[in-house]
Enzyme design. Structure first.
Site, PDB file in Angstrom:
ATOM      1  N   ASN A   9       0.862  -1.178   0.000  1.00  0.00           N
ATOM      2  CA  ASN A   9       0.000   0.000   0.000  1.00  0.00           C
ATOM      3  C   ASN A   9       0.901   1.231   0.000  1.00  0.00           C
ATOM      4  O   ASN A   9       1.542   1.517   1.006  1.00  0.00           O
ATOM      5  CB  ASN A   9      -0.885  -0.036   1.262  1.00  0.00           C
ATOM      6  CG  ASN A   9      -1.681   1.239   1.447  1.00  0.00           C
ATOM      7  OD1 ASN A   9      -1.817   2.039   0.532  1.00  0.00           O
ATOM      8  ND2 ASN A   9      -2.202   1.443   2.663  1.00  0.00           N
ATOM      9  N   LYS A  11       0.136   4.288  -0.124  1.00  0.00           N
ATOM     10  CA  LYS A  11      -0.475   5.458   0.518  1.00  0.00           C
ATOM     11  C   LYS A  11      -0.269   6.690  -0.389  1.00  0.00           C
ATOM     12  O   LYS A  11      -0.316   6.558  -1.599  1.00  0.00           O
ATOM     13  CB  LYS A  11       0.100   5.661   1.918  1.00  0.00           C
ATOM     14  CG  LYS A  11       0.032   4.366   2.742  1.00  0.00           C
ATOM     15  CD  LYS A  11       0.285   4.582   4.183  1.00  0.00           C
ATOM     16  CE  LYS A  11       0.309   3.245   4.894  1.00  0.00           C
ATOM     17  NZ  LYS A  11       0.387   3.345   6.332  1.00  0.00           N
ATOM     18  N   HIS A  96      -9.243   0.961   5.249  1.00  0.00           N
ATOM     19  CA  HIS A  96      -7.925   1.122   5.881  1.00  0.00           C
ATOM     20  C   HIS A  96      -8.077   2.019   7.110  1.00  0.00           C
ATOM     21  O   HIS A  96      -8.891   2.951   7.115  1.00  0.00           O
ATOM     22  CB  HIS A  96      -6.939   1.737   4.878  1.00  0.00           C
ATOM     23  CG  HIS A  96      -5.524   1.703   5.378  1.00  0.00           C
ATOM     24  ND1 HIS A  96      -5.031   2.626   6.265  1.00  0.00           N
ATOM     25  CD2 HIS A  96      -4.526   0.821   5.150  1.00  0.00           C
ATOM     26  CE1 HIS A  96      -3.771   2.325   6.549  1.00  0.00           C
ATOM     27  NE2 HIS A  96      -3.431   1.229   5.881  1.00  0.00           N
ATOM     28  N   GLU A  98      -6.423   4.396   8.177  1.00  0.00           N
ATOM     29  CA  GLU A  98      -6.252   5.838   7.931  1.00  0.00           C
ATOM     30  C   GLU A  98      -7.534   6.439   7.362  1.00  0.00           C
ATOM     31  O   GLU A  98      -7.856   7.594   7.644  1.00  0.00           O
ATOM     32  CB  GLU A  98      -5.043   6.064   7.007  1.00  0.00           C
ATOM     33  CG  GLU A  98      -3.741   5.830   7.768  1.00  0.00           C
ATOM     34  CD  GLU A  98      -2.574   5.342   6.933  1.00  0.00           C
ATOM     35  OE1 GLU A  98      -2.621   5.455   5.698  1.00  0.00           O
ATOM     36  OE2 GLU A  98      -1.606   4.829   7.536  1.00  0.00           O
ATOM     37  N   GLU A 168      -4.993  -5.337  10.635  1.00  0.00           N
ATOM     38  CA  GLU A 168      -3.959  -4.337  10.858  1.00  0.00           C
ATOM     39  C   GLU A 168      -4.206  -3.642  12.194  1.00  0.00           C
ATOM     40  O   GLU A 168      -5.003  -2.692  12.259  1.00  0.00           O
ATOM     41  CB  GLU A 168      -3.988  -3.296   9.738  1.00  0.00           C
ATOM     42  CG  GLU A 168      -3.771  -3.876   8.365  1.00  0.00           C
ATOM     43  CD  GLU A 168      -3.230  -2.835   7.411  1.00  0.00           C
ATOM     44  OE1 GLU A 168      -2.119  -3.025   6.925  1.00  0.00           O
ATOM     45  OE2 GLU A 168      -3.903  -1.818   7.195  1.00  0.00           O
ATOM     46  N   GLY A 174       2.899   1.786  10.709  1.00  0.00           N
ATOM     47  CA  GLY A 174       3.849   2.883  10.530  1.00  0.00           C
ATOM     48  C   GLY A 174       4.591   3.257  11.800  1.00  0.00           C
ATOM     49  O   GLY A 174       5.231   4.304  11.854  1.00  0.00           O
ATOM     50  N   SER A 214       3.859  -2.624  10.164  1.00  0.00           N
ATOM     51  CA  SER A 214       5.322  -2.649  10.238  1.00  0.00           C
ATOM     52  C   SER A 214       5.919  -3.994   9.831  1.00  0.00           C
ATOM     53  O   SER A 214       6.857  -4.473  10.457  1.00  0.00           O
ATOM     54  CB  SER A 214       5.790  -2.226  11.637  1.00  0.00           C
ATOM     55  OG  SER A 214       5.340  -0.918  11.924  1.00  0.00           O
TER      56      SER A 214
HETATM   57  C1  PEP Z   1      -0.428  -0.154   6.025  1.00  0.00           C
HETATM   58  O1  PEP Z   1      -0.403   0.923   5.484  1.00  0.00           O
HETATM   59  O2  PEP Z   1      -1.414  -0.855   5.807  1.00  0.00           O
HETATM   60  C2  PEP Z   1       0.684  -0.569   6.875  1.00  0.00           C
HETATM   61  C3  PEP Z   1       0.598  -1.714   7.477  1.00  0.00           C
HETATM   62  O3  PEP Z   1       1.761   0.282   6.985  1.00  0.00           O
HETATM   63  P1  PEP Z   1       3.215  -0.076   7.602  1.00  0.00           P
HETATM   64  O4  PEP Z   1       3.661  -1.352   6.949  1.00  0.00           O
HETATM   65  O5  PEP Z   1       4.071   1.094   7.231  1.00  0.00           O
HETATM   66  O6  PEP Z   1       3.046  -0.241   9.071  1.00  0.00           O
END
Ligand code: PEP
Length: 252
Positions: A9, A11, A96, A98, A168, A174, A214
């Site tokens: 992703n 973003k 997601h 976000e 997630e 992040g 992460s």
């Molecule tokens: C994500 O954006 O879905 C995500 C898991 O980001 P990151 O891997 O940077 O934690």
């Protein structure tokens, strides 16, 4: 047997020219690696055409990070499913964290997009996950259960082959903090059980559940070794081929 599904992703990163360059590099690396893994990248909307062009004929899936819950009309700033499909995009990430937290997307609103995507013949990666506050308050299962039940409301058993769920935990996105493989696996097992209760055992057993939060080259193998973890949704580490390829080839 569930085929591993590794997704990136991007973003709000990568211009069309950066995306095209990255996609050409990723394509070559993935072809050379010959990993038995389904790979997806989700660029920003405006970068999608350049990435689709660079990946033409490749097995790498190009997805959108979001989509409108209407087919067309006066919805300024939105992107309809037909617009994505016209570009050759048949997969969309929905819900997601976000989108949930910065743009106040509710489970009901996300469900309306899930239903529209499916009606349009698209595949969906539905993201679910708890905040740190919810986890510490002992609400992990309550939150996951609600996000899944409402998110999948009116999705029929036949349509479930179009659904992937990404677990997630919001506190791991992040932040550099990853759920332990054991904690992630137990959340995934709970998700699978919830889907089994809503549908049936076959659907639950065939469901691909990605872990996100992460994921990096140094933790992917331990996560993927767990029974209920079938893939990864990767943010930061999907932004360079050098970081993303070792995640794709976790099994090599
Ligand atoms: C994500 O954006 O879905 C995500 C898991 O980001 P990151 O891997 O940077 O934690």
């Amino acid at each position: 047997m569930r085929t591993p599904y590794i997704a990136g992703n991007w973003k709000m990163n990568m211009t069309p020219s950066e995306g095209a360059k990255y996609a050409a590099e990723l394509r070559k690396a993935v072809e050379d690696a010959k990993a038995d893994v389904k790979v997806m990248v989700a660029p920003p909307f405006v970068t999608i055409p350049a990435v689709v062009e660079a990946l033409k004929g490749s097995s790498i899936i190009v997805a959108a990070q979001n989509m409108a819950n209407h087919t067309s009309g006066a919805y300024t700033g939105e992107v309809a499913p037909a617009m994505l499909k016209d570009l050759g995009v048949n997969t969309v990430i929905l819900g997601h964290s976000e989108r949930r937290s910065y743009y106040a997307e509710s489970d009901e609103f996300i469900n309306s997009k899930v239903l529209l995507a499916i009606q349009e013949g698209m595949d969906v990666v539905l993201c679910v996950g708890e905040t740190l506050e919810e986890r510490e308050a002992g609400k992990l299962e309550e939150v996951l259960s609600r996000q899944i039940k409402v998110g999948l409301k009116d999705v029929s058993a036949d349509q479930m082959s179009h659904i992937t769920i990404a677990y997630e935990p919001v506190w791991a996105i992040g932040t550099g903090k990853t759920a332990t493989p054991e904690d992630a696996d137990s959340a995934h097992a709970f998700i699978r059980d919830t889907v089994k209760d809503l549908y049936n055992n076959d659907i639950a057993e065939n469901l691909i559940i990605q872990y996100g939060g992460s994921v990096k080259a140094n933790n992917v193998k331990a996560l993927m070794a767990k029974e209920n973890i079938d893939g990864a949704l990767v943010g930061g580490a999907s932004l360079s081929v050098d970081l993303f390829l070792p995640i794709i080839t976790f099994d090599k």
